[in-house]
Scaffold this motif. Structure first.
Motif, PDB file in Angstrom:
ATOM      1  N   GLY A 135       0.809  -1.213   0.000  1.00 27.73           N
ATOM      2  CA  GLY A 135       0.000   0.000   0.000  1.00 27.73           C
ATOM      3  C   GLY A 135       0.839   1.258   0.000  1.00 27.73           C
ATOM      4  N   GLY A 136       0.155   2.380   0.180  1.00 27.82           N
ATOM      5  CA  GLY A 136       0.812   3.670   0.139  1.00 27.82           C
ATOM      6  C   GLY A 136       0.977   4.179  -1.282  1.00 27.82           C
ATOM      7  N   ARG A 137       1.471   5.394  -1.388  1.00 30.70           N
ATOM      8  CA  ARG A 137       1.718   6.001  -2.696  1.00 30.70           C
ATOM      9  C   ARG A 137       3.160   5.736  -3.120  1.00 30.70           C
ATOM     10  NH1 ARG A 137      -0.202   9.965   0.484  1.00 30.70           N
ATOM     11  NH2 ARG A 137       1.841  10.997   0.381  1.00 30.70           N
ATOM     12  N   GLY A 138       3.403   5.816  -4.387  1.00 29.33           N
ATOM     13  CA  GLY A 138       4.746   5.571  -4.891  1.00 29.33           C
ATOM     14  C   GLY A 138       5.770   6.574  -4.414  1.00 29.33           C
ATOM     15  N   ASP A 139       5.304   7.792  -4.074  1.00 29.09           N
ATOM     16  CA  ASP A 139       6.247   8.825  -3.634  1.00 29.09           C
ATOM     17  C   ASP A 139       6.385   8.891  -2.112  1.00 29.09           C
ATOM     18  OD1 ASP A 139       3.733   9.778  -3.116  1.00 29.09           O
ATOM     19  OD2 ASP A 139       4.126  11.830  -3.810  1.00 29.09           O
ATOM     20  N   ASN A 140       5.767   7.953  -1.387  1.00 28.09           N
ATOM     21  CA  ASN A 140       5.908   7.935   0.076  1.00 28.09           C
ATOM     22  C   ASN A 140       7.359   7.701   0.472  1.00 28.09           C
ATOM     23  OD1 ASN A 140       2.780   6.389   0.289  1.00 28.09           O
ATOM     24  ND2 ASN A 140       3.225   8.268   1.371  1.00 28.09           N
ATOM     25  N   ILE A 141       7.850   8.499   1.408  1.00 26.14           N
ATOM     26  CA  ILE A 141       9.111   8.228   2.090  1.00 26.14           C
ATOM     27  C   ILE A 141       8.748   7.835   3.513  1.00 26.14           C
ATOM     28  CG2 ILE A 141      11.337   9.115   2.834  1.00 26.14           C
ATOM     29  CD1 ILE A 141      11.089   8.813  -0.162  1.00 26.14           C
ATOM     30  N   LEU A 142       9.072   6.605   3.899  1.00 29.30           N
ATOM     31  CA  LEU A 142       8.647   6.073   5.183  1.00 29.30           C
ATOM     32  C   LEU A 142       9.730   6.283   6.230  1.00 29.30           C
ATOM     33  CD1 LEU A 142       7.115   2.690   3.973  1.00 29.30           C
ATOM     34  CD2 LEU A 142       6.037   4.940   4.080  1.00 29.30           C
ATOM     35  N   THR A 143       9.335   6.782   7.373  1.00 24.78           N
ATOM     36  CA  THR A 143      10.226   6.911   8.522  1.00 24.78           C
ATOM     37  C   THR A 143       9.924   5.770   9.486  1.00 24.78           C
ATOM     38  OG1 THR A 143      10.304   9.321   8.310  1.00 24.78           O
ATOM     39  CG2 THR A 143      10.962   8.391  10.429  1.00 24.78           C
ATOM     40  N   VAL A 144      10.960   5.008   9.858  1.00 23.63           N
ATOM     41  CA  VAL A 144      10.781   3.846  10.734  1.00 23.63           C
ATOM     42  C   VAL A 144      11.476   4.119  12.064  1.00 23.63           C
ATOM     43  CG1 VAL A 144      11.080   1.367  10.988  1.00 23.63           C
ATOM     44  CG2 VAL A 144      10.755   2.347   8.711  1.00 23.63           C
ATOM     45  N   ASP A 145      10.724   3.993  13.144  1.00 16.13           N
ATOM     46  CA  ASP A 145      11.251   4.177  14.496  1.00 16.13           C
ATOM     47  C   ASP A 145      10.959   2.932  15.314  1.00 16.13           C
ATOM     48  OD1 ASP A 145      12.123   6.936  14.190  1.00 16.13           O
ATOM     49  OD2 ASP A 145       9.989   7.453  14.162  1.00 16.13           O
ATOM     50  N   LEU A 146      11.836   2.663  16.274  1.00 14.74           N
ATOM     51  CA  LEU A 146      11.651   1.538  17.192  1.00 14.74           C
ATOM     52  C   LEU A 146      11.169   2.072  18.526  1.00 14.74           C
ATOM     53  CD1 LEU A 146      11.995  -1.521  17.733  1.00 14.74           C
ATOM     54  CD2 LEU A 146      14.317  -1.003  18.521  1.00 14.74           C
ATOM     55  N   TYR A 147      10.042   1.558  18.992  1.00 14.61           N
ATOM     56  CA  TYR A 147       9.448   1.967  20.263  1.00 14.61           C
ATOM     57  C   TYR A 147       9.418   0.777  21.211  1.00 14.61           C
ATOM     58  CZ  TYR A 147       7.723   6.630  19.017  1.00 14.61           C
ATOM     59  OH  TYR A 147       7.639   7.948  18.687  1.00 14.61           O
ATOM     60  N   GLN A 148       9.469   1.077  22.505  1.00  9.28           N
ATOM     61  CA  GLN A 148       9.130   0.095  23.534  1.00  9.28           C
ATOM     62  C   GLN A 148       7.976   0.684  24.323  1.00  9.28           C
ATOM     63  OE1 GLN A 148      12.069  -0.987  26.533  1.00  9.28           O
ATOM     64  NE2 GLN A 148      11.273  -3.074  26.563  1.00  9.28           N
ATOM     65  N   GLY A 149       6.801   0.127  24.121  1.00  5.71           N
ATOM     66  CA  GLY A 149       5.604   0.759  24.656  1.00  5.71           C
ATOM     67  C   GLY A 149       5.391   2.092  23.963  1.00  5.71           C
ATOM     68  N   ARG A 180       7.938  -2.422  19.317  1.00  5.11           N
ATOM     69  CA  ARG A 180       7.146  -2.359  18.097  1.00  5.11           C
ATOM     70  C   ARG A 180       7.753  -1.319  17.159  1.00  5.11           C
ATOM     71  NH1 ARG A 180       1.628   0.985  19.673  1.00  5.11           N
ATOM     72  NH2 ARG A 180       2.590   2.515  21.055  1.00  5.11           N
ATOM     73  N   TYR A 181       7.493  -1.494  15.876  1.00  4.09           N
ATOM     74  CA  TYR A 181       7.912  -0.510  14.880  1.00  4.09           C
ATOM     75  C   TYR A 181       6.809   0.531  14.703  1.00  4.09           C
ATOM     76  CZ  TYR A 181      11.537  -3.821  13.401  1.00  4.09           C
ATOM     77  OH  TYR A 181      12.614  -4.673  13.349  1.00  4.09           O
ATOM     78  N   LYS A 182       7.228   1.777  14.567  1.00  2.00           N
ATOM     79  CA  LYS A 182       6.320   2.840  14.165  1.00  2.00           C
ATOM     80  C   LYS A 182       6.742   3.303  12.775  1.00  2.00           C
ATOM     81  CE  LYS A 182       5.010   7.634  15.141  1.00  2.00           C
ATOM     82  NZ  LYS A 182       5.259   8.821  16.017  1.00  2.00           N
ATOM     83  N   VAL A 183       5.818   3.265  11.840  1.00  2.00           N
ATOM     84  CA  VAL A 183       6.093   3.677  10.468  1.00  2.00           C
ATOM     85  C   VAL A 183       5.204   4.874  10.146  1.00  2.00           C
ATOM     86  CG1 VAL A 183       6.222   2.957   8.064  1.00  2.00           C
ATOM     87  CG2 VAL A 183       6.575   1.272   9.883  1.00  2.00           C
ATOM     88  N   SER A 184       5.813   5.958   9.719  1.00  2.00           N
ATOM     89  CA  SER A 184       5.054   7.160   9.392  1.00  2.00           C
ATOM     90  C   SER A 184       5.506   7.710   8.051  1.00  2.00           C
ATOM     91  CB  SER A 184       5.216   8.225  10.484  1.00  2.00           C
ATOM     92  OG  SER A 184       6.581   8.557  10.667  1.00  2.00           O
ATOM     93  N   ASP A 185       4.635   8.505   7.450  1.00  2.00           N
ATOM     94  CA  ASP A 185       4.966   9.172   6.191  1.00  2.00           C
ATOM     95  C   ASP A 185       5.756  10.432   6.525  1.00  2.00           C
ATOM     96  OD1 ASP A 185       5.040  10.588   3.815  1.00  2.00           O
ATOM     97  OD2 ASP A 185       3.017  10.040   3.224  1.00  2.00           O
TER      98      ASP A 185
END
Length: 244
Positions: A135-149, A180-185
């Motif tokens: 999913g998502g758009r072709g021009d999405n740049i995804l930011t991935v962060d690692l969270y604990q809670g 858990r991973y947090k993924v944002s645009d």
């Protein structure tokens, strides 16, 4: 902070939602410097979830408050006894006037779908693992962060929207559960997806490391000891009669 109460709670849903969705504010109280709100999130479809955010009247309800925890943010499931805790003093400092609070909610629709991560999975530090999504758009740049809670542990970088990548959890991340991973645009931080929670373990069990160290130490000590020449003392008995 002497006073942050005189609160008017407003509930806003997007115009697309029907009357079968509603929130029931059940309690508002001050606990020290914190404001605690409890509510019920009602929907005839229990499989739905919502994005819930808390706003205040200081900025005319433009930006959601930041020092907030509990049942707030994205992917909040339908149900009763939801709680929002706002650390008002941490965010506002000493504040003597009354203010209004507003809860805004809308149906949560994830902008991408994560694949291959199930609740309770185990990831080892320092090892590469597949990270897949759709999913998502072709021009999405995804930011991935690692969270604990709810705590940010480490930013893992940015990814183009190619549908797959390789991620590695750094060795400096403490072992534990509820990661858990947090993924944002990158261009729209309101578009957020969280992975199911997982466990992080050491690449090698600590017991093996300690055991190997002890064995090596004992072996080294034995070798070193065996190489040390032994000088036996010359212990002679008393001379026999007539020997000088």
């Amino acid at each position: 902070m002497k006073r942050v109460v005189q609160l008017l709670i407003l509930w806003l849903l997007t115009p697309l939602l029907l009357k079968s969705q509603e929130v029931q504010i059940t309690n508002i109280q001050m606990k020290g410097p914190d404001v605690i709100l409890t509510y019920n999130l009602i929907d005839e479809r229990i499989d739905r979830s919502y994005s819930i955010h808390l706003y205040n009247s200081i900025d005319n309800f433009i930006q959601p408050v930041k020092k907030v925890s509990g049942d707030v943010g994205v992917d909040i499931p339908v149900g009763a006894n939801k709680t929002i805790v706002w650390k008002a003093k941490d965010e506002l400092g000493d504040f003597n006037a009354g203010l209004k609070l507003e809860i805004k909610g809308q149906l949560y629709v994830p902008f991408i779908e994560l694949d291959g991560i199930e609740k309770g999975m185990v990831f080892k530090r320092g090892k590469f693992a597949d990270f897949r999504w759709t999913g998502g758009r072709g021009d999405n740049i995804l930011t991935v962060d690692l969270y604990q809670g709810d705590k940010l542990v480490r930013g893992l970088g940015e990814l183009p929207n190619t549908g797959n990548a390789i991620l590695k959890i750094p060795n400096s991340v403490p072992p534990g559960k509820d990661y858990r991973y947090k993924v944002s645009d990158e261009r729209n931080r309101d578009e957020v997806v969280y992975s199911p929670s997982f466990e992080v373990r050491r690449k090698f069990p600590l017991l093996i490391k300690v055991g190997s160290g002890i064995t090596l130490g004992v072996f080294s000590y034995y070798v070193i000891k065996s190489l040390i020449p032994v000088n036996e003392p010359d212990i002679s008995g008393p001379p026999f009669p007539g020997e000088q």
